[in-house]
Scaffold this active site. Structure first.
Site, PDB file in Angstrom:
ATOM      1  N   ALA A 145       0.831  -1.205   0.000  1.00 50.77           N
ATOM      2  CA  ALA A 145       0.000   0.000   0.000  1.00 50.77           C
ATOM      3  C   ALA A 145       0.867   1.257   0.000  1.00 50.77           C
ATOM      4  O   ALA A 145       0.590   2.228  -0.707  1.00 50.77           O
ATOM      5  CB  ALA A 145      -0.948  -0.004   1.199  1.00 50.77           C
ATOM      6  N   ASP A 146       1.930   1.242   0.808  1.00 50.93           N
ATOM      7  CA  ASP A 146       2.878   2.370   0.808  1.00 50.93           C
ATOM      8  C   ASP A 146       3.495   2.558  -0.577  1.00 50.93           C
ATOM      9  O   ASP A 146       3.548   3.675  -1.115  1.00 50.93           O
ATOM     10  CB  ASP A 146       4.012   2.108   1.800  1.00 50.93           C
ATOM     11  CG  ASP A 146       3.632   2.425   3.227  1.00 50.93           C
ATOM     12  OD1 ASP A 146       2.669   3.168   3.446  1.00 50.93           O
ATOM     13  OD2 ASP A 146       4.314   1.916   4.139  1.00 50.93           O
ATOM     14  N   LEU A 147       3.992   1.466  -1.131  1.00 51.75           N
ATOM     15  CA  LEU A 147       4.726   1.561  -2.393  1.00 51.75           C
ATOM     16  C   LEU A 147       3.827   1.975  -3.545  1.00 51.75           C
ATOM     17  O   LEU A 147       4.193   2.832  -4.360  1.00 51.75           O
ATOM     18  CB  LEU A 147       5.406   0.233  -2.700  1.00 51.75           C
ATOM     19  CG  LEU A 147       6.464  -0.219  -1.679  1.00 51.75           C
ATOM     20  CD1 LEU A 147       6.996  -1.598  -2.038  1.00 51.75           C
ATOM     21  CD2 LEU A 147       7.605   0.787  -1.604  1.00 51.75           C
TER      22      LEU A 147
END
Length: 397
Positions: free
Chosen positions: A170-172
């Site tokens: 999700a961050d990436l």
């Protein structure tokens, strides 16, 4: 002297980077690696290095995210620091931040405030759940987004409970989508002459990444379940034992299924009633996988990969991370590069995953130390030595 350009592709753009931890820095890394003049702005702090958000400065996480940037310190809670930031915004093209929505408004550095200073500014925001709505002020975290976005419900083996993905996906992805949004806004600015706000969130990106699984629900009201290593719709596709480990086989479609059966020496499976078409193979997947694995377990992974590839059946080994970088094709892709300027430290990192023929990306500068380029950058933005001295005296930088 300005930092050497990582590429000519985005060299005309100046980016003010207010981001921390992972999602925001991922977005800015895309711009830095393609040559943008990135200025990493950090608050002066006495927090020990190993307690910093995002990990120790010389640790692998920080080094991976902050190459090809320069850095300065600036205190945006200090009025002189905020005014200095406003002067920098006048000359910048992009501001990227991942504060909680209320924080930037309280600091007076939100899009509404900065567009008055520079109408051409592209202002990009990444948050946990969005810039408004009932969850806007909640702190975001990758695993929380994986759970709320549905990914954990379809990851892992059936009956073993939800499972997170092994990378902060999700961050990436939110970082990558943010970078895409910034580039889209800069392209549009070529015609309108105006900047705009770009926003995404961990939850936005995670739901988008559900892709066909989301479409199955939205169009057919089919709630996807955990399928472990089996592909949910293309069968037989999954992980199969060999005599010395495991391998992936992806026999999608009737033609490739028949190639697989023949290569395994089990042409009889093609004519068996329970395996004659994709629907039947899906209904009898476990039995079919067991039949395949009886055969694959008799040979090594290397032997089967060679045989199945010759037969035109997609397949491959399942590597541990160390083995990934020993693979002949990975070495041929030349995707790893040593970061210059890091002395005897072995800072080898993964390069950008796409290439441009005329304006390639390269590593030209190590991740900066805290405030390493403060004076240099302030001079580039038009501050005199006397003004810089005053800012330092007031602890604004």
């Amino acid at each position: 002297m300005p930092v050497p350009k990582a590429s000519d592709a985005l060299a005309r753009f100046t980016v003010l980077d207010l981001t921390r931890v992972r999602a925001g820095p991922t977005a800015v890394r895309q711009l830095a690696d393609w040559g943008a003049n990135v200025v990493k702005l950090e608050a002066p702090t006495d927090i020990p290095d190993d307690e910093q958000l995002g990990g120790a400065r010389h640790g692998p996480d920080f080094q991976n995210l902050h190459r090809n940037k320069r850095a300065m310190t600036i205190d945006l809670k200090n009025e002189a620091g905020k005014q200095a930031f406003y002067r920098m915004v006048e000359k910048a093209d992009v501001v990227v931040e991942n504060f909680r929505p209320d924080v930037k408004e309280r600091l007076g550095i939100d899009y509404a405030a900065l567009r008055k200073i520079n109408p051409r500014i592209v202002y990009a925001s990444i948050s946990g759940f969005g810039q408004d709505g009932p969850y806007a002020k909640r702190p975001g975290f990758d695993q929380i987004a994986q759970g709320m976005g549905g990914l954990m419900s379809i990851t892992g083996a059936p009956g073993e409970g939800p499972m997170r993905v092994g990378i902060p996906i999700a961050d990436l992805t939110s970082g990558l989508f943010c970078a895409m949004g910034i580039l889209t806004a800069l392209l549009e600015r070529e015609f309108s002459g105006e900047g705009q706000a770009v926003q995404t969130s961990l939850l936005h990106s995670q739901i988008f990444m559900l892709d066909f699984q989301a479409a199955r629900w939205l169009m057919q009201h089919d709630v996807p379940q955990q399928a472990g290593n089996n592909h949910p719709t293309m069968i037989p596709t999954g992980v199969f034992k060999t005599s010395d480990g495991y391998m992936n086989i992806a026999a999608t479609g009737q033609v490739i299924w028949e190639r697989l059966a023949n290569a395994l020496g089990r042409a009889d499976l093609i004519e068996q009633a329970e395996y004659r078409n994709p629907k039947l193979r899906s209904e009898n997947r476990d039995a079919l996988n067991a039949e395949i694995e009886k055969v694959t377990a008799t040979g090594t992974t290397t032997e089967w990969i060679e045989k199945l590839n010759k037969a035109g059946v997609p397949c491959g080994p399942i590597y541990t991370i160390d083995k990934v970088f020993e693979d002949a094709q990975v070495k041929h892709l030349d995707i790893v590069e040593k970061v210059p300027g890091t002395g005897k430290r072995d800072v080898n990192l993964v390069k950008q995953p796409f290439s441009l023929s005329r304006t390639p990306s390269r590593f030209v500068a190590p991740p900066p130390e805290v405030g390493e380029h403060t004076d240099e950058l302030l001079r580039e933005f038009g501050f005199s030595d006397a003004e810089i001295s005053t800012l330092k005296h007031s602890k604004a930088v």
